[in-house]
Scaffold this active site. Structure first.
Site, short mmCIF file in Angstrom:
data_model
loop_
_atom_site.label_atom_id
_atom_site.label_comp_id
_atom_site.label_asym_id
_atom_site.label_seq_id
_atom_site.Cartn_x
_atom_site.Cartn_y
_atom_site.Cartn_z
N GLN A 45 -5.08 -1.13 9.50
CA GLN A 45 -5.02 -2.49 8.94
C GLN A 45 -5.67 -3.49 9.89
O GLN A 45 -5.35 -3.54 11.07
CB GLN A 45 -3.55 -2.87 8.69
CG GLN A 45 -3.35 -4.19 8.00
CD GLN A 45 -3.84 -4.21 6.56
OE1 GLN A 45 -3.61 -3.28 5.80
NE2 GLN A 45 -4.56 -5.25 6.20
N ASP A 82 -11.36 3.23 3.88
CA ASP A 82 -11.77 1.82 3.83
C ASP A 82 -13.29 1.70 3.75
O ASP A 82 -13.82 0.64 3.43
CB ASP A 82 -11.27 1.09 5.09
CG ASP A 82 -10.16 0.11 4.78
OD1 ASP A 82 -9.96 -0.21 3.59
OD2 ASP A 82 -9.48 -0.33 5.74
N LYS A 102 0.84 -1.21 0.00
CA LYS A 102 0.00 0.00 0.00
C LYS A 102 0.87 1.25 0.00
O LYS A 102 0.63 2.19 -0.76
CB LYS A 102 -0.93 0.00 1.22
CG LYS A 102 -2.15 -0.90 1.04
CD LYS A 102 -2.93 -1.11 2.32
CE LYS A 102 -4.03 -2.16 2.10
NZ LYS A 102 -4.66 -2.63 3.32
#
Ligand code: NDP
Length: 297
Positions: A103, A126, A59
């Protein structure tokens, strides 16, 4: 169908689609930078989960490749929830940070929902914050979870309109199955959501023009469950002795389907590209600019 039946399905090349999407994002980042705005994405990793470490690394690399600033925060597994929430608070207040991603999974002593809901919804790239989930469900402008967003892009690219198609989503997780179903519904597909208690899954599958498999079981969806000509999106990532395999028995399904994503090289690359697309969108919104074209539904 037998093993000698030739593969007839078109391969949906998510890797190429994602590369093209990232190139379009990079172009838009350049023009933002010309106006003095550099999008910034902060990724927070708690603990040393090996798969998470790989994801966070790629990422960061891809964020920098499209010209955005990448901020990585790696915290030890024993970090307290209060300390994590304090970091999220600082990132919420930091004008250089347009997107925040924590995460998952988090260590067991943390309350995942509390952590996610502490993120400023405008920076929740997200799309897991309860406000974004609600906005998506009620048809309002939302941050859309990256993996289902990537699946939707591939489906639209392949099929054009999804209106009136029978879509089966296998899996009802908050990060893939449920938002996928919402997105398909928003595009006027007729949506069925299957899960571990679903009866007659093979029969349901045989009626589906679109199958999205997000189960987490290698080769779970059988070739003879697929309606001839159907479009099959395989979200699954299962690590086995032969490397990565999806949730769909690819060799058998590709002999029946009209189009299918491979694993790897299908949905996987789309997820990070959509994360960057969401970060660009969040940056545009934070600066009062119109949403970037062609990136979000
Ligand atoms: P979860 O484990 O959270 O959810 C799996 C879902 O599959 C559940 O809803 C479960 O049902 C359902 N399920 C399990 N067994 C069956 C069965 N026998 N029949 C029908 N449904 C079943 O997984 P995720 O949604 O997080 O991920 C799914 C897969 O996608 C995984 O392989 C994961 O690695 C992959 N993934 C890939 C991403 C990418 O970027 N390509 C991103 C995210 C995930 P129930 O709710 O009843 O338990």
């Amino acid at each position: 169908m037998t093993a000698t039946t030739p593969i007839s399905a078109t391969l949906i090349d998510g890797k190429a689609f994602a590369a093209d999407l990232r190139a379009r994002i990079a172009t838009q980042v350049r023009s933002m930078k010309d106006n003095g705005i550099t999008p910034g994405l902060a990724v927070v990793l708690v603990g040393e989960d090996p798969a998470s470490q790989v994801y966070v690394k790629s990422k960061g690399r891809m964020t920098r490749e499209v010209g955005m600033n990448s901020y990585e925060h790696r915290l030890p597994a024993e970090t307290s929830q209060d300390d994590l929430l304090a970091l999220i608070g600082r990132l919420n207040d930091d004008p250089d940070v347009n997107g925040i991603l924590v995460q998952l999974p988090l260590p067991p002593h943390m309350d995942e929902a509390a952590v996610i809901n502490a993120i400023d919804p405008a920076k929740d790239v997200d799309g897991f914050h309860i406000l974004n989930v609600g906005r998506l469900a009620t048809g309002q402008k939302a941050m859309v979870p990256c993996t289902p967003l990537g699946c939707l892009m591939l489906l639209r690219d392949r099929l054009g309109s999804l209106s009136g198609k029978n879509a089966l989503v296998i899996g009802r997780s908050n990060i893939v199955g449920k938002p996928m179903a919402q997105l398909l519904l928003r595009d006027s597909a007729t949506v069925t959501v299957a899960h571990s208690r679903t009866a007659n899954l093979p029969d349901l599958c045989r009626q589906a023009d679109i199958v999205v498999a997000a189960v987490g079981r290698a080769n779970f969806v059988q070739g003879d469950w697929i309606k001839p000509g159907a479009t099959v999106i395989d979200v699954g990532i299962n690590r086995g002795d032969d490397g990565l395999v999806g949730d769909v028995d690819f060799d058998a399904a590709a002999r029946v389907a009209g189009a299918i994503t491979p694993v790897p090289g299908g949905v996987g690359p789309m997820t990070i590209a959509c994360l960057l697309a969401n970060t660009l969108t969040a940056t545009a919104r934070a600066n009062g600019l119109p949403d970037p074209q062609g990136l979000t539904p």
